[in-house]
Structure formats: structure tokens, C-alpha cells
Motif scaffolding. Structure first.
Motif, PDB file in Angstrom:
ATOM      1  N   LEU A  66       0.823  -1.214   0.000  1.00  0.00           N
ATOM      2  CA  LEU A  66       0.000   0.000   0.000  1.00  0.00           C
ATOM      3  C   LEU A  66       0.853   1.258   0.000  1.00  0.00           C
ATOM      4  O   LEU A  66       0.569   2.224  -0.705  1.00  0.00           O
ATOM      5  CB  LEU A  66      -0.916   0.019   1.237  1.00  0.00           C
ATOM      6  N   GLN A  67       1.903   1.235   0.822  1.00  0.00           N
ATOM      7  CA  GLN A  67       2.603   2.497   1.084  1.00  0.00           C
ATOM      8  C   GLN A  67       3.784   2.731   0.156  1.00  0.00           C
ATOM      9  O   GLN A  67       4.191   3.868  -0.046  1.00  0.00           O
ATOM     10  CB  GLN A  67       3.051   2.533   2.545  1.00  0.00           C
ATOM     11  N   LEU A  68       4.360   1.652  -0.367  1.00  0.00           N
ATOM     12  CA  LEU A  68       5.513   1.853  -1.260  1.00  0.00           C
ATOM     13  C   LEU A  68       5.124   1.615  -2.709  1.00  0.00           C
ATOM     14  O   LEU A  68       5.250   2.497  -3.550  1.00  0.00           O
ATOM     15  CB  LEU A  68       6.661   0.920  -0.856  1.00  0.00           C
ATOM     16  N   TYR A 108      -2.049   6.224  -4.159  1.00  0.00           N
ATOM     17  CA  TYR A 108      -2.883   6.611  -3.021  1.00  0.00           C
ATOM     18  C   TYR A 108      -2.642   8.060  -2.620  1.00  0.00           C
ATOM     19  O   TYR A 108      -3.544   8.736  -2.132  1.00  0.00           O
ATOM     20  CB  TYR A 108      -2.645   5.660  -1.842  1.00  0.00           C
ATOM     21  N   GLN A 109      -1.408   8.534  -2.845  1.00  0.00           N
ATOM     22  CA  GLN A 109      -1.147   9.948  -2.565  1.00  0.00           C
ATOM     23  C   GLN A 109      -2.009  10.824  -3.467  1.00  0.00           C
ATOM     24  O   GLN A 109      -2.577  11.824  -3.039  1.00  0.00           O
ATOM     25  CB  GLN A 109       0.327  10.254  -2.816  1.00  0.00           C
ATOM     26  N   LEU A 159      -4.834   9.951  -4.858  1.00  0.00           N
ATOM     27  CA  LEU A 159      -6.230   9.847  -4.422  1.00  0.00           C
ATOM     28  C   LEU A 159      -6.468  10.715  -3.195  1.00  0.00           C
ATOM     29  O   LEU A 159      -7.503  11.368  -3.064  1.00  0.00           O
ATOM     30  CB  LEU A 159      -6.565   8.388  -4.105  1.00  0.00           C
ATOM     31  N   SER A 160      -5.488  10.709  -2.318  1.00  0.00           N
ATOM     32  CA  SER A 160      -5.625  11.519  -1.104  1.00  0.00           C
ATOM     33  C   SER A 160      -5.682  12.993  -1.462  1.00  0.00           C
ATOM     34  O   SER A 160      -6.488  13.751  -0.919  1.00  0.00           O
ATOM     35  CB  SER A 160      -4.445  11.222  -0.185  1.00  0.00           C
ATOM     36  N   GLY A 176       1.946   3.542  -3.281  1.00  0.00           N
ATOM     37  CA  GLY A 176       1.932   4.788  -2.496  1.00  0.00           C
ATOM     38  C   GLY A 176       1.602   6.010  -3.331  1.00  0.00           C
ATOM     39  O   GLY A 176       0.804   6.856  -2.927  1.00  0.00           O
ATOM     40  N   ASN A 218      -8.907  13.887  -2.874  1.00  0.00           N
ATOM     41  CA  ASN A 218      -9.861  14.027  -1.774  1.00  0.00           C
ATOM     42  C   ASN A 218      -9.728  15.398  -1.143  1.00  0.00           C
ATOM     43  O   ASN A 218     -10.693  16.092  -0.893  1.00  0.00           O
ATOM     44  CB  ASN A 218      -9.551  13.002  -0.673  1.00  0.00           C
ATOM     45  N   GLN A 219      -8.466  15.742  -0.911  1.00  0.00           N
ATOM     46  CA  GLN A 219      -8.179  16.906  -0.070  1.00  0.00           C
ATOM     47  C   GLN A 219      -8.453  18.212  -0.795  1.00  0.00           C
ATOM     48  O   GLN A 219      -8.925  19.163  -0.196  1.00  0.00           O
ATOM     49  CB  GLN A 219      -6.705  16.850   0.353  1.00  0.00           C
TER      50      GLN A 219
END
Lengths: 380, 679
Positions: free
Chosen positions: B44-46, B52-53, B55-56, B49, B59-60
Motif C-alpha cells: 500500500l505504502q511503497l 494513493y497519494q 487519491l488523497s 503509495g 480528496n483533499q
């Protein structure tokens, strides 16, 4: 450590001696985890102590005192209390459908407490006591095994009926774990696993309520339902994933700060943590949990009594399940079953349960030399 | 409870051993579980990542749409025909407000006047609008109202006061048909312009956004529209703005300016001279093909459509029998009447008919079992005389000599029966009939109906019968006659965003004998300048040496025989003849060609020619070279006393308007500019 098997009579009964016997490393690890929990709750509230972080830390402080107090209670008392506690928990569980207080569509509360939480400890104690009086042959395979199956099955069904699937699974797996540790034969173990696995499909289709079934199945394809149940998982994965290696930094998690992450302070607190501290923080946190579990299992294994071993190991299984299920859930590996992250998630009930569990573990360590009655053939 | 210690050591040791082994295995399971979790975390994070960044971030951050300023529409001299004015408005963003919209609206109504009725309709609009769509609570606020609401917006959740652009048409009606108008976006517009992933274009949902609905505004909507910008804002999960991030704003790209070939002065004068009359006027530059004027009368105020025209007013416009909403210059089809005789003459000359051949007109011409009438007894006329006096009898017979196919061929070469690529839609093709056309047109009927009857040819010779044209086509015809060389095409859009459109003069030559065209032009000059000419009384420009050539046309709107039609300007308006005048000027050096239609105006000479004269005068007087010829400057008084104080007498003033033309009838064919002309 400081004390050895060679002690003067009565020495181990002294309070000062007992306090030195407490495993302070375990207490430290737990405190660090709870501290991290307080920190992330501070951040989730937009860098405010209220409404979660302050209460969380105060609760932990009180629970730490409870843990320390319980650790001073002799194993024989735990042993004696095992069946009465189980009976009480079962009684309260039976009361739940009758006079229970419902919250969020599920009846879980009675007299301001959740009987299922008491049952988590009581079931472990009862099973430990039962196995304490069982020969290894009987524990491997005999008709007497129907008793622990009943001890486990009745509360599991009652809790599942509430409905509280997470706790039911926790109880069932913990109970099965104790049976395995008690010496269940490999053949029975395998058939139980196979039968249990085979029962999952019809259970999911026919026994579960629709909302439970949706919850169970949504985690497989959360993107299909971006605003409903899948939203939790999707946003949680976004939160964790966007943390990257090092995280966004303390107080800078946009997913949680801007409320995209639902239940950021309770079930999904690990996602909040993962967003702000990244892979490094998450692995570090899991290492801390692993450390606590390893210490607790070590304590279980040095106990001289079978009751001590099984009870300490039993509650450790419960604790480990909490961590694994919650982490898998927020990462989209397991269904959303409403299991919080112990010591991190905001919420008093689970905190008390977990710290009582660790009180028992510490009590097992402090009283590891205590002679136990055979308990054979008697329920009390 | 027995306190005896357990003494079954073997048993105890075995249980302990099993426990130890199995606890180890359980610990292993936990380890495997932890490793799985760490693997998932790394995934998920690497590995994912970056995704998802993204997507975040999406969102933001959100972008509030910033509509681009719409491109202006200018006339050939840079005068704004359509521009933007600042509009102070109050927006309500439903997604950013938690509170009850009714309460907020009531508070807003305390600060600025919003009627109860308007409040009700606004609440309905708010309830129905999608969350992301802002709703305009009020537009066109005064500066006082704007500031009053602006300082109070912190207490009004979801309410924001801002400035946007609103379309304005400074000339109101004069250009309404050509430029068209913008109006509110309809549901169909939103549906049509959905983004590839099926979402509505957010720009179209902005309450201030207007979409081109007619004319140039519609045809060049995409170019005029520009690209929206965005105001970067940080939003929470319910869409409320937490913070603005000016550094991340995307600037709107304004729409492109469109320059038309029209001349605002000429166009305005055209609308003015029409007064209450209905009709159209089209003027072209005969050297370039540029359309200088394209006017349809009566007109309407395009500004009303920008904010939304009340339905009662719209009904009045659409029910009025003068049809103000229709662009008659393009969509109005009429018989060309006698203006078509220019084409018949040319066809005759091309067919080898001797222009000196005469016919005698005694007011009627019998052909078959039908008598074709003429409005006068013209006597014996050759072709020149027949054009000048517009004798029908002459052309009945000439048309029979030439035949419909030849006439139609010439008519098409001169631009009739065609649709031009002028950048706006709405042209109607009309009809240039010939035998092939009739066969095709009546294909579903009997062979009798498909046949071209000889009795149909005389009508065609005077621009009646099936022949139908619009004002633009007749202007193109006049331009090609005036140019005499090139098959000019009209050009309405001069440039888009500074990029020039192809000129209308970049075309092939007309395949006609120049002498033949010259013959027709000379006859047209006589129409307006010979005392015998049908337009002599009405087509004098009063600009000295600058003379106009033209041809009148009086076309039946209804058949007289059936009793519906009325000849001339008598009877009910809707039954009168349509009046035409086509013209070009200066007749010796043509620069401007014009067609004027006065719907049900009566006679072409009295109804259409005076209007043509006035419109033409504006064009000529604006042309510096023409003006120089008109003004004939006085010699400068001596500024240097040492210089020769010359004795050149000032020339007499330029000739008197309405005075009889000098010189022989027919145009002066040499360019007067080449000689210094003393009068």
C-alpha cells in the motif's frame, strides 16, 4: 530474574517481592503503545487534547493501575474465580436479549457493561481451569472435549446473535487456540479446521444478517460501493497508502484531519497512524505489539501450572487477534467486523478488557511458582 | 477444593511439552500474520503509495470553477458588438453549507432585496440542484449591496459574493440576428457536452455561464468560450472549504475575440432606415467579398435573452407577424422579381441574343391560353431599355427564347440557389428552377407534373414562378455583377483569435464574357440615373460624381389572380408585394454591393430603393477614397506670403442632390480617379 525458585517461605507473598516480580518491560511496552495512541488521537482531533486524547490517556492510567492490582492477585484466586466468572458472564449474556440496551442496531449492553467483554476473560479462565484438570490423553481426544466445545459454543452463539460478529470470532478463535495449546490431537484439529471452513459459506449466506453479509463481502471489492460500506475501506487504504514510507508527518494527515476517514479515532485509528507515520511508523508499531505478545507468551511458558500457562496464553491469543484482525481490516485484507486496535483505539471497554487480560498475564508471572490444586472432577 | 499438589509428573511434563511446542507454533502463526501485514503495508505504502497519494490529494483538494471571460465580438473597425460587463452576484454553494438553506436565504434577504416569490423559487432550485452546483441568489447587485453582503458572508454558511462577467450587446437589436445571443444552459446542452467519463462539464453548471444559442455566438461558441480556471481549495469530507490555496489556482484562459466583417455604422443605419418596416439588407465589399452589413428588421434586444426573457415577451416576439426572431437575410425566401432580369439578360447575351433586338410592349403578352401582364405600356424596347424600365413583356419573350435551363445556369453562377459558408447557420437555399429541378422536385407525382411547361418560362423571366432567393444570395449576385470578374463569396467572420479567415475574393473568375456583364451593369446604372429608370426618383445618392447602379424588383407575395395578392402598397400588409432593390456603387468603380428587401413593402423603387440609397451613402462616406472624390477639396489658402498666391478659383460646390445626372445615360466606364476632375 531477581527471584529464583529458592526462596524463603512466605517471601513470595510479600508485596515488595511481588512488585519486583511484575514484568515491567511488558508494562513499558503497553504504556508506549497507549502513549502513541494518545498522540494519534491528539492529531486526529486537529491537534487538540479533547475530545479523545486526554480521556484515552487518563483511562490508560487507570487501567494500568487495575492491571498492576490484578497482577498481585494469586493464581489460586483466579483459579477459584474461573467458573463463577464464566457463569456470571453467561448469565449476563443471556440477559442481553431480554433487558439489553441496543445501540446501532445491536443489543450488546446490560447494566452499563458489555457481558461479551467479561466473557473474553472468563472463557479463557474457564477453559484454562478445565484443561488444568485434564490429562494430556483426554485433552487430545476424548468425550470430555465436548465440555470445552460447549463452553466456547454457547457464548459464541449468544454474542453472534447480538449481533457482534467481531467478538464472536474472537471468542471462538481464542477458545480453539486454548484447545490446541491444551493438546488437541492433530487429527481433531485438522477436521475442526476443515469443518469450520466448510461451515463458513452457509453461515455467511443464511445465518448472517444482510448488513453483516454486506460488510463481509464488501472488503473484497470496496470500489464497487464507494459511498457506502466500501467507503470505509477505500478511504482507509487511501489514508495508509498515501502515508508512503515516512508518512505525512504528525498532525498532517489530510484523510483524517478532513474527515475523509470514517471512525478515524476508533476502529480506523491505525489508518490515521499509518497516514501520518508511514511504513516506518506502522512497522514500528507492529513490532511493539509483537514485543508485547512475545513477552506475554514467554510469561505463559515459564508458568509452573497448566492453568497459568493456558490462561496467560489464552488472553495473549485474544490480544494478538485484536491486533491482527484490526490491522488486516483497515488494510482491506479482512472484512470490517468492528474490532478495534487495542490500546490505540479510543474506547473504554476494550481498554479495560485488554488491561485485565494483561493483569492476568502479570499475575501468572508473579505467581508462576504457585502450587495449584488439581481441580480434577470438581467444577469449583 | 483440594490443595494437594499434582504429582503426576509424567503427565504434567507431557502437557507442558505439548504446550511449549504448540505455543511456539502459535507464535509462528502470529509472526506469519505480522509479516503478511507488513507485506501489505509495503504494497500500500511503497508500491501503490504514489497512486494513493494522488487519491488523497484529490480528496483533499478541490477546484472551484472560474468561468473564463467570453471572447468579444467586434466589427471590422474594432467596435464591440458583444462584450462583457462585470456582474456582482451572490452565490450559494449547497455543498459547503450545513445549515438550513431557508434560514440562510432569509438572512440574505435582509441584506439585499429578494422577493418572497423569488425566495421560494430559489429554495426549490437549491433543493433540486446537485451538491457541487452553486446557485446564484442574486445578480447585478449594486456596489452597496455587494459590499454589504460581502462583509457578512462569514455568518452566512455557503454564501459567497463574487464578480463574474455577463454578456452585453451594446447595440441591442442591430446585430441580434447575425451575432445571435447567449442564454442559460439547458439540460440538453449539459447532456450533449458531457465529459468522456459521463460527468457533466462543471463549467456548464456554473450559474453565470451562458452558452451561445444563435448566430455567431452559437457557431463559434467553443472559440468564444475559452477554458475555465480553477480556484484551489482544501475541502473536508462533506465538501466544505477549509482553506484556500491561491498558489495552486489555475488561471482561466479567456475566449478568443471574433472580428466580423460587418461595419457597425452601416448596420446601425440599415436598422434605422427600416423603421417599422420588415425586411433585410445585406451589403458586401465587391473587392473582397466581406459582408459589411447583414441586417434583418424588425429586430429584438439580444440582451434580454442573456438573463432569460420573460415568456410573455417571448410570445409577443414570436407571434408578431413581422417575425422579428427570424433572420430574413438568410432564412427569408422570396421571389427575386425584376432583379432577376439582370440574370435573364446575361443569359440571353450568353445565348447569343442580340441586345438590339426589340420587342413591343402594349401591357400584356399572350402565351398559350394565358395572358401575362406588364404594369405599363412600354412600347418598343431593346434589352437596355427593357432593363431600365423593367418591362415584363420583353422578358417574358426573352426568357422563352433563352429557355429555363440556360437562365438557371447563369443564375447559379451568380450565386443564387446556394448556401454559403459564412460561419453561421440558418441559410435557406431557395430555388433556381430548371427542367431537371422540376423533374426531381415533383419526382413523386405524375410525369405531367414533372414536365417543364413552356408556360412556366415567362414567369421565370421576371423572377416569379418557382424562383426563390434570400437577400444574401441577391447581394452575392449584385457583388459578382459589380466585380464583373470574380465569383465572389461572402465572408462574415474576418478573424478568430487574430487568425484571419480565408477571403471571399480568393475564388475563380466568372465564366462570362466581360462585355456582356458590362452591358448589364450599364443598364443597372441607367435604372438609377436615367430619367426613364425605374429607380431614378429614389436612388440618387447626392454625392456628386458618386453614382449608384441598381435594379428594382417588385415580387408577388401572393398570386393576384387568386385574389390574395395585392399589387403595390395597397391592401392588407401581409398580401402586398415584396419590394427588392439591388445596387452597387460607385457605378464607375464599384466597391459596395447591396440588396435590400422590404417585406410586403409594395414597389421596389419606392420602398426598397430609398433605404438602399441611405445605407449605401453611409458606406460610401466612410470610404476615404470615395469621400475624397465627393469632397473635392478647396485649394489651401496661401500660408507662405512669398509663395505664388495662385489665382485658382475655388471650384463650385459638388452637385446638388437630386439633380439630373450629367453626361450620357450609362456609366462612365473610365475610373475618374485617374484624371483630376474639375467640375
Amino acid at each position: 530474574m531477581t527471584s529464583s525458585a529458592l526462596t524463603r517461605p512466605g517471601q513470595r507473598e510479600r508485596l515488595s517481592e511481588k512488585l519486583t516480580e511484575i514484568d515491567w518491560r511488558l508494562a513499558l511496552v503497553l504504556t508506549v503503545i497507549a502513549g502513541l495512541g494518545g498522540m494519534i488521537l491528539y492529531s486526529a482531533a486537529g491537534n487538540n487534547w479533547g475530545p479523545w486524547a486526554d480521556k484515552h490517556l487518563i483511562r490508560y492510567g487507570l487501567c494500568l493501575l487495575i492491571m498492576l492490582g490484578l497482577s498481585l492477585i494469586g493464581l489460586r484466586i483466579w483459579f477459584a474465580a474461573a467458573y463463577p466468572a464464566y457463569a456470571l458472564a453467561l448469565f449476563l449474556l443471556l440477559l442481553v436479549p431480554v433487558i439489553g440496551h441496543s445501540s446501532l442496531g445491536a443489543k450488546r449492553w446490560v447494566f452499563g457493561i458489555q457481558p461479551s467483554e467479561i466473557m473474553k476473560v472468563a472463557l479463557v479462565l474457564a477453559l484454562a481451569r478445565f484443561y488444568h484438570g485434564l490429562t494430556s490423553r483426554e485433552a487430545a481426544m476424548s468425550w470430555k472435549l465436548l465440555i470445552p466445545v460447549g463452553l466456547i459454543g454457547v457464548p459464541v452463539l449468544l454474542v453472534a446473535h447480538q449481533p457482534d460478529l467481531g467478538t464472536a470470532i474472537l471468542l471462538a478463535v481464542t477458545g480453539f487456540g486454548i484447545m490446541v495449546l491444551g493438546g488437541l490431537s492433530w487429527r481433531l484439529m485438522t477436521s475442526a479446521v476443515v469443518l469450520g471452513g466448510a461451515a463458513v459459506a452457509p453461515f455467511v449466506m443464511f445465518v448472517l444478517k444482510p448488513y453483516q453479509r454486506d460488510r463481509l463481502l464488501t472488503f473484497l471489492h470496496p470500489e464497487d460501493d464507494p459511498s457506502g460500506l466500501g467507503y470505509h475501506i477505500t478511504q482507509s487504504k487511501i489514508a495508509i497508502g498515501s502515508g508512503g514510507l515516512m508518512g505525512k508527518g504528525f498532525g498532517l494527515g489530510s484523510q483524517s484531519q478532513l474527515n475523509f476517514l470514517p471512525e478515524k479515532q476508533t476502529d480506523f485509528v491505525f489508518s490515521t497512524f499509518g497516514e501520518e507515520f508511514g511504513l516506518v511508523g506502522c512497522v514500528g508499531l507492529l513490532v511493539l505489539y509483537g514485543l508485547a505478545i512475545a513477552i506475554a507468551l514467554r510469561i505463559a511458558s515459564i508458568s509452573h501450572s497448566h492453568f497459568g500457562r493456558l490462561s496467560a496464553a489464552g488472553v495473549t491469543i485474544t490480544f494478538a487477534l485484536y491486533v491482527l484482525v484490526n490491522a488486516a481490516m483497515v488494510m482491506g485484507l479482512a472484512p470490517v467486523v468492528g474490532v478495534p486496535m487495542p490500546l490505540m483505539s479510543y474506547g473504554g471497554t476494550v481498554m479495560v478488557t485488554v488491561m485485565v487480560c494483561f493483569g492476568l498475564v502479570e499475575a501468572v508471572r508473579v505467581h508462576r511458582y504457585e502450587e495449584m490444586p488439581s481441580g480434577r472432577g470438581s467444577l469449583l | 477444593m483440594s490443595l494437594e499438589p499434582s504429582i503426576f509428573f509424567d503427565e504434567v511434563n507431557e502437557r507442558q511439552g505439548v504446550f511449549h511446542r504448540r505455543a511456539f507454533i502459535l507464535g509462528g502463526f502470529a509472526g506469519v500474520g505480522a509479516l503478511t501485514l507488513i507485506g501489505r503495508l509495503a504494497d500500500l505504502q511503497l508500491v501503490e503509495g504514489a497512486r494513493y497519494q494522488l487519491l488523497s490529494n484529490s480528496n483533499q483538494f478541490n477546484f472551484r470553477i472560474r468561468p473564463p471571460p467570453r471572447g468579444r465580438i467586434l466589427d471590422r473597425n474594432g467596435i464591440e458588438l458583444a462584450s462583457n460587463r462585470p456582474d456582482f452576484r451572490v452565490l450559494y454553494r449547497k455543498g459547503e453549507a450545513k445549515e438550513d438553506a431557508a434560514d440562510t436565504l432569509a438572512k440574505v434577504a435582509e441584506l439585499i432585496p429578494i422577493t418572497e416569490q423569488k425566495q421560494k423559487s430559489l429554495l426549490k432550485e437549491i433543493a433540486n440542484a446537485p451538491k457541487a452546483t452553486p446557485i446564484a441568489l442574486a445578480n447585478d447587485l449594486s456596489w452597496d449591496d455587494f459590499t454589504r453582503i460581502n462583509v457578512r458572508t462569514p455568518e452566512l454558511p455557503g454564501v459567497a459574493a463574487d464578480m463574474t462577467d455577463s454578456r452585453v450587446y451594446p447595440f441591442g437589436g442591430a446585430f441580434a440576428h447575425v451575432i445571435g445571443y447567449v442564454a442559460r444552459v439547458s439540460a440538453e446542452d449539459v447532456e450533449r457536452e458531457k465529459t468522456p467519463d459521463g460527468k457533466p462539464d462543471r463549467l456548464l453548471l456554473d450559474p453565470g455561464f451562458r452558452i451561445g444559442k444563435q448566430g455567431v455566438e452559437k457557431a463559434l461558441d467553443q472559440q468564444l468560450r475559452g477554458h475555465p480556471g480553477g480556484q484551489k481549495v482544501e475541502v473536508d469530507s462533506v465538501g466544505r472549504v477549509v482553506r484556500e490555496d491561491p498558489a495552486g489556482d489555475i488561471h482561466a484562459i479567456p475566449g478568443k475575440d471574433v472580428v466580423l466583417t460587418l461595419d457597425a455604422d452601416i448596420q446601425n443605419r440599415a436598422l434605422e432606415v427600416f423603421g417599422q418596416d420588415s425586411g433585410a439588407a445585406v451589403m458586401m465589399d465587391v473587392r473582397t467579398g466581406d459582408v459589411l452589413c447583414m441586417m434583418s428588421a424588425p429586430s429584438f434586444d439580444a440582451n434580454q435573452f442573456v438573463s432569460g426573457i420573460p415568456s410573455a415577451e417571448y410570445k409577443m416576439l414570436s407571434d408578431y407577424d413581422h417575425k422579428p426572431l427570424i433572420n430574413k437575410a438568410l432564412a427569408g425566401l422570396y421571389h427575386p422579381g425584376s432583379t432577376f432580369k439582370t440574370i435573364v439578360s446575361l443569359a440571353a447575351l450568353e445565348a447569343g441574343v442580340d441586345p438590339k433586338r426589340t420587342y413591343t410592349c402594349n401591357g400584356a403578352f399572350a402565351f398559350g391560353n394565358h395572358v401575362f401582364h406588364c404594369d405599363k405600356h412600354h412600347g418598343t424596347l431593346d434589352m437596355h431599355g427593357a432593363i431600365v424600365t423593367s418591362c415584363d413583356v420583353f422578358f417574358y419573350q426573352t426568357a422563352l427564347v433563352v429557355g429555363p435551363d440556360k437562365i438557371a445556369e447563369v443564375a447559379r453562377k451568380f450565386g443564387l440557389g446556394q448556401i454559403y459558408d459564412i460561419g453561421v447557420s440558418g441559410q435557406r437555399r431557395g430555388i433556381v428552377p430548371d427542367t431537371a429541378w422540376k423533374k426531381k422536385y415533383f419526382a413523386k407525382q405524375s410525369a405531367e407534373a414533372q414536365r417543364w411547361w413552356p408556360g412556366e418560362t415567362p414567369s421565370m423571366g421576371i423572377g416569379q414562378g418557382y424562383t426563390d432567393v434570400n437577400a444574401l444570395q441577391l447581394c452575392v449576385m449584385a457583388s459578382r455583377l459589380a466585380n464583373a470578374k470574380k465569383a465572389l463569396n461572402p465572408r462574415l467572420i474576418r478573424s478568430i483569435g487574430g487568425v484571419e479567415e480565408p477571403r471571399g475574393s480568393e475564388v475563380e473568375d466568372l465564366p462570362f464574357n466581360a462585355d456582356h456583364i458590362q452591358f448589364v451593369r450599364a443598364a443597372m446604372a441607367s435604372v438609377a440615373n436615367d430619367a426613364a429608370g425605374t429607380a431614378f426618383e429614389f436612388a440618387q445618392l447626392g454625392l456628386g460624381p458618386i453614382k449608384m447602379a441598381g435594379k428594382t424588383g417588385t415580387a408577388q407575395s401572393h398570386n393576384y389572380v387568386s385574389g390574395h395578392g395585392q399589387h403595390g402598397a395597397v391592401g392588407a400588409w401581409a398580401t402586398r408585394d415584396n419590394a427588392w432593390f439591388i445596387a452597387f456603387a460607385p457605378y464607375d468603380d464599384p466597391r459596395y454591393a447591396l440588396s435590400v428587401l422590404v417585406e410586403h413593402g409594395g414597389f421596389g423603387a419606392s420602398a426598397a430603393a430609398p433605404k438602399a440609397r441611405e445605407i449605401m451613402r453611409v458606406a460610401l462616406l466612410k470610404d476615404p477614397e470615395v469621400r475624397a472624390r465627393v469632397e473635392q477639396p478647396l485649394p489651401l489658402p496661401p500660408t507662405n506670403p512669398n509663395a505664388d498666391t495662385g489665382d485658382v478659383a475655388p471650384p463650385p460646390p459638388s452637385d446638388i442632390p437630386g439633380a439630373p445626372p450629367q453626361g450620357p445615360s450609362g456609366p462612365q466606364l473610365q475610373n475618374p480617379n485617374t484624371t483630376d476632375q474639375p467640375t
